[in-house]
Design a protein around this motif. Sequence first.
Motif, PDB file in Angstrom:
ATOM      1  N   MET A   1       3.629  10.137 -12.207  1.00  0.00           N
ATOM      2  CA  MET A   1       2.362   9.425 -12.221  1.00  0.00           C
ATOM      3  C   MET A   1       2.062   8.882 -10.827  1.00  0.00           C
ATOM      4  O   MET A   1       2.944   8.382 -10.145  1.00  0.00           O
ATOM      5  CB  MET A   1       2.423   8.275 -13.221  1.00  0.00           C
ATOM      6  CG  MET A   1       2.552   8.747 -14.660  1.00  0.00           C
ATOM      7  SD  MET A   1       2.184   7.543 -15.921  1.00  0.00           S
ATOM      8  CE  MET A   1       3.040   6.124 -15.460  1.00  0.00           C
ATOM      9  N   ALA A   2       0.821   8.984 -10.451  1.00  0.00           N
ATOM     10  CA  ALA A   2       0.403   8.551  -9.111  1.00  0.00           C
ATOM     11  C   ALA A   2       0.022   7.071  -9.125  1.00  0.00           C
ATOM     12  O   ALA A   2      -0.603   6.583 -10.053  1.00  0.00           O
ATOM     13  CB  ALA A   2      -0.773   9.388  -8.653  1.00  0.00           C
ATOM     14  N   ASP A   3       0.407   6.369  -8.074  1.00  0.00           N
ATOM     15  CA  ASP A   3       0.072   4.952  -7.922  1.00  0.00           C
ATOM     16  C   ASP A   3      -1.166   4.850  -7.030  1.00  0.00           C
ATOM     17  O   ASP A   3      -1.101   5.053  -5.824  1.00  0.00           O
ATOM     18  CB  ASP A   3       1.247   4.201  -7.302  1.00  0.00           C
ATOM     19  CG  ASP A   3       1.003   2.713  -7.211  1.00  0.00           C
ATOM     20  OD1 ASP A   3       0.036   2.219  -7.826  1.00  0.00           O
ATOM     21  OD2 ASP A   3       1.788   2.036  -6.530  1.00  0.00           O
ATOM     22  N   TRP A   4      -2.317   4.537  -7.633  1.00  0.00           N
ATOM     23  CA  TRP A   4      -3.586   4.468  -6.922  1.00  0.00           C
ATOM     24  C   TRP A   4      -3.921   3.056  -6.462  1.00  0.00           C
ATOM     25  O   TRP A   4      -4.954   2.842  -5.820  1.00  0.00           O
ATOM     26  CB  TRP A   4      -4.711   4.985  -7.811  1.00  0.00           C
ATOM     27  CG  TRP A   4      -4.683   6.471  -7.926  1.00  0.00           C
ATOM     28  CD1 TRP A   4      -4.071   7.199  -8.898  1.00  0.00           C
ATOM     29  CD2 TRP A   4      -5.247   7.403  -7.012  1.00  0.00           C
ATOM     30  NE1 TRP A   4      -4.230   8.541  -8.659  1.00  0.00           N
ATOM     31  CE2 TRP A   4      -4.947   8.691  -7.501  1.00  0.00           C
ATOM     32  CE3 TRP A   4      -5.967   7.271  -5.834  1.00  0.00           C
ATOM     33  CZ2 TRP A   4      -5.364   9.833  -6.837  1.00  0.00           C
ATOM     34  CZ3 TRP A   4      -6.388   8.418  -5.185  1.00  0.00           C
ATOM     35  CH2 TRP A   4      -6.076   9.687  -5.688  1.00  0.00           C
ATOM     36  N   GLY A   5      -3.102   2.076  -6.727  1.00  0.00           N
ATOM     37  CA  GLY A   5      -3.366   0.696  -6.347  1.00  0.00           C
ATOM     38  C   GLY A   5      -3.552   0.499  -4.854  1.00  0.00           C
ATOM     39  O   GLY A   5      -4.572  -0.052  -4.420  1.00  0.00           O
ATOM     40  N   PRO A   6      -2.600   0.932  -4.023  1.00  0.00           N
ATOM     41  CA  PRO A   6      -2.765   0.759  -2.579  1.00  0.00           C
ATOM     42  C   PRO A   6      -3.991   1.479  -2.020  1.00  0.00           C
ATOM     43  O   PRO A   6      -4.664   0.966  -1.130  1.00  0.00           O
ATOM     44  CB  PRO A   6      -1.481   1.340  -1.997  1.00  0.00           C
ATOM     45  CG  PRO A   6      -0.488   1.252  -3.088  1.00  0.00           C
ATOM     46  CD  PRO A   6      -1.268   1.429  -4.353  1.00  0.00           C
ATOM     47  N   VAL A   7      -4.301   2.649  -2.542  1.00  0.00           N
ATOM     48  CA  VAL A   7      -5.457   3.409  -2.057  1.00  0.00           C
ATOM     49  C   VAL A   7      -6.750   2.667  -2.368  1.00  0.00           C
ATOM     50  O   VAL A   7      -7.622   2.517  -1.507  1.00  0.00           O
ATOM     51  CB  VAL A   7      -5.470   4.823  -2.676  1.00  0.00           C
ATOM     52  CG1 VAL A   7      -6.728   5.571  -2.286  1.00  0.00           C
ATOM     53  CG2 VAL A   7      -4.233   5.590  -2.290  1.00  0.00           C
ATOM     54  N   LEU A   8      -6.891   2.208  -3.598  1.00  0.00           N
ATOM     55  CA  LEU A   8      -8.117   1.514  -3.993  1.00  0.00           C
ATOM     56  C   LEU A   8      -8.270   0.167  -3.296  1.00  0.00           C
ATOM     57  O   LEU A   8      -9.367  -0.188  -2.858  1.00  0.00           O
ATOM     58  CB  LEU A   8      -8.151   1.334  -5.510  1.00  0.00           C
ATOM     59  CG  LEU A   8      -8.290   2.626  -6.306  1.00  0.00           C
ATOM     60  CD1 LEU A   8      -8.221   2.344  -7.800  1.00  0.00           C
ATOM     61  CD2 LEU A   8      -9.573   3.337  -5.963  1.00  0.00           C
ATOM     62  N   VAL A   9      -7.194  -0.582  -3.172  1.00  0.00           N
ATOM     63  CA  VAL A   9      -7.264  -1.881  -2.488  1.00  0.00           C
ATOM     64  C   VAL A   9      -7.619  -1.700  -1.022  1.00  0.00           C
ATOM     65  O   VAL A   9      -8.477  -2.411  -0.484  1.00  0.00           O
ATOM     66  CB  VAL A   9      -5.931  -2.655  -2.652  1.00  0.00           C
ATOM     67  CG1 VAL A   9      -5.893  -3.862  -1.747  1.00  0.00           C
ATOM     68  CG2 VAL A   9      -5.738  -3.068  -4.091  1.00  0.00           C
ATOM     69  N   ALA A  10      -6.988  -0.747  -0.346  1.00  0.00           N
ATOM     70  CA  ALA A  10      -7.265  -0.513   1.070  1.00  0.00           C
ATOM     71  C   ALA A  10      -8.705  -0.055   1.285  1.00  0.00           C
ATOM     72  O   ALA A  10      -9.378  -0.511   2.212  1.00  0.00           O
ATOM     73  CB  ALA A  10      -6.295   0.518   1.632  1.00  0.00           C
ATOM     74  N   THR A  11      -9.204   0.825   0.430  1.00  0.00           N
ATOM     75  CA  THR A  11     -10.579   1.311   0.562  1.00  0.00           C
ATOM     76  C   THR A  11     -11.583   0.202   0.304  1.00  0.00           C
ATOM     77  O   THR A  11     -12.553   0.046   1.056  1.00  0.00           O
ATOM     78  CB  THR A  11     -10.827   2.477  -0.408  1.00  0.00           C
ATOM     79  OG1 THR A  11      -9.874   3.503  -0.146  1.00  0.00           O
ATOM     80  CG2 THR A  11     -12.231   3.028  -0.256  1.00  0.00           C
ATOM     81  N   LEU A  12     -11.367  -0.584  -0.728  1.00  0.00           N
ATOM     82  CA  LEU A  12     -12.273  -1.685  -1.046  1.00  0.00           C
ATOM     83  C   LEU A  12     -12.308  -2.724   0.068  1.00  0.00           C
ATOM     84  O   LEU A  12     -13.386  -3.158   0.490  1.00  0.00           O
ATOM     85  CB  LEU A  12     -11.852  -2.350  -2.361  1.00  0.00           C
ATOM     86  CG  LEU A  12     -12.716  -3.504  -2.823  1.00  0.00           C
ATOM     87  CD1 LEU A  12     -14.088  -3.007  -3.235  1.00  0.00           C
ATOM     88  CD2 LEU A  12     -12.052  -4.237  -3.954  1.00  0.00           C
ATOM     89  N   LEU A  13     -11.144  -3.106   0.575  1.00  0.00           N
ATOM     90  CA  LEU A  13     -11.104  -4.073   1.668  1.00  0.00           C
ATOM     91  C   LEU A  13     -11.722  -3.521   2.939  1.00  0.00           C
ATOM     92  O   LEU A  13     -12.394  -4.246   3.681  1.00  0.00           O
ATOM     93  CB  LEU A  13      -9.665  -4.513   1.943  1.00  0.00           C
ATOM     94  CG  LEU A  13      -9.053  -5.476   0.940  1.00  0.00           C
ATOM     95  CD1 LEU A  13      -7.600  -5.742   1.300  1.00  0.00           C
ATOM     96  CD2 LEU A  13      -9.831  -6.763   0.883  1.00  0.00           C
ATOM     97  N   PHE A  14     -11.537  -2.243   3.221  1.00  0.00           N
ATOM     98  CA  PHE A  14     -12.123  -1.640   4.412  1.00  0.00           C
ATOM     99  C   PHE A  14     -13.645  -1.683   4.350  1.00  0.00           C
ATOM    100  O   PHE A  14     -14.307  -2.013   5.330  1.00  0.00           O
ATOM    101  CB  PHE A  14     -11.644  -0.196   4.573  1.00  0.00           C
ATOM    102  CG  PHE A  14     -12.184   0.484   5.796  1.00  0.00           C
ATOM    103  CD1 PHE A  14     -11.614   0.243   7.028  1.00  0.00           C
ATOM    104  CD2 PHE A  14     -13.261   1.341   5.714  1.00  0.00           C
ATOM    105  CE1 PHE A  14     -12.113   0.858   8.170  1.00  0.00           C
ATOM    106  CE2 PHE A  14     -13.763   1.956   6.842  1.00  0.00           C
ATOM    107  CZ  PHE A  14     -13.188   1.720   8.073  1.00  0.00           C
ATOM    108  N   VAL A  15     -14.208  -1.372   3.196  1.00  0.00           N
ATOM    109  CA  VAL A  15     -15.662  -1.389   3.047  1.00  0.00           C
ATOM    110  C   VAL A  15     -16.197  -2.814   3.126  1.00  0.00           C
ATOM    111  O   VAL A  15     -17.184  -3.077   3.812  1.00  0.00           O
ATOM    112  CB  VAL A  15     -16.073  -0.710   1.728  1.00  0.00           C
ATOM    113  CG1 VAL A  15     -17.540  -0.933   1.429  1.00  0.00           C
ATOM    114  CG2 VAL A  15     -15.755   0.773   1.785  1.00  0.00           C
TER     115      VAL A  15
END
Length: 69
Positions: A1-15
């Motif tokens: 299973m893939a952990d998408w937490g770091p990807v989503l948090v980093a993208t949201l904070l970047f925007v």
Amino acid sequence: MADWGPVLVATLLFVVLTPGLLFQIPGGQRVVCFGNMQTSGASILVHAVIYLCLITIFLVAIGVHIYAG
């Protein structure tokens, strides 16, 4: 299973923390300018430090994990 937490948090904070999009610290004539769509070297540095602090808190201290699949 893939952990998408770091990807989503980093993208949201970047925007959200893009200088000039929602706010800019330090602003041109004020400390904080909202929605001016301009940036400077100082504001890029300040937003990068804020981004680093928040990403560290969310990923290391809190440990945000979102599993998909």
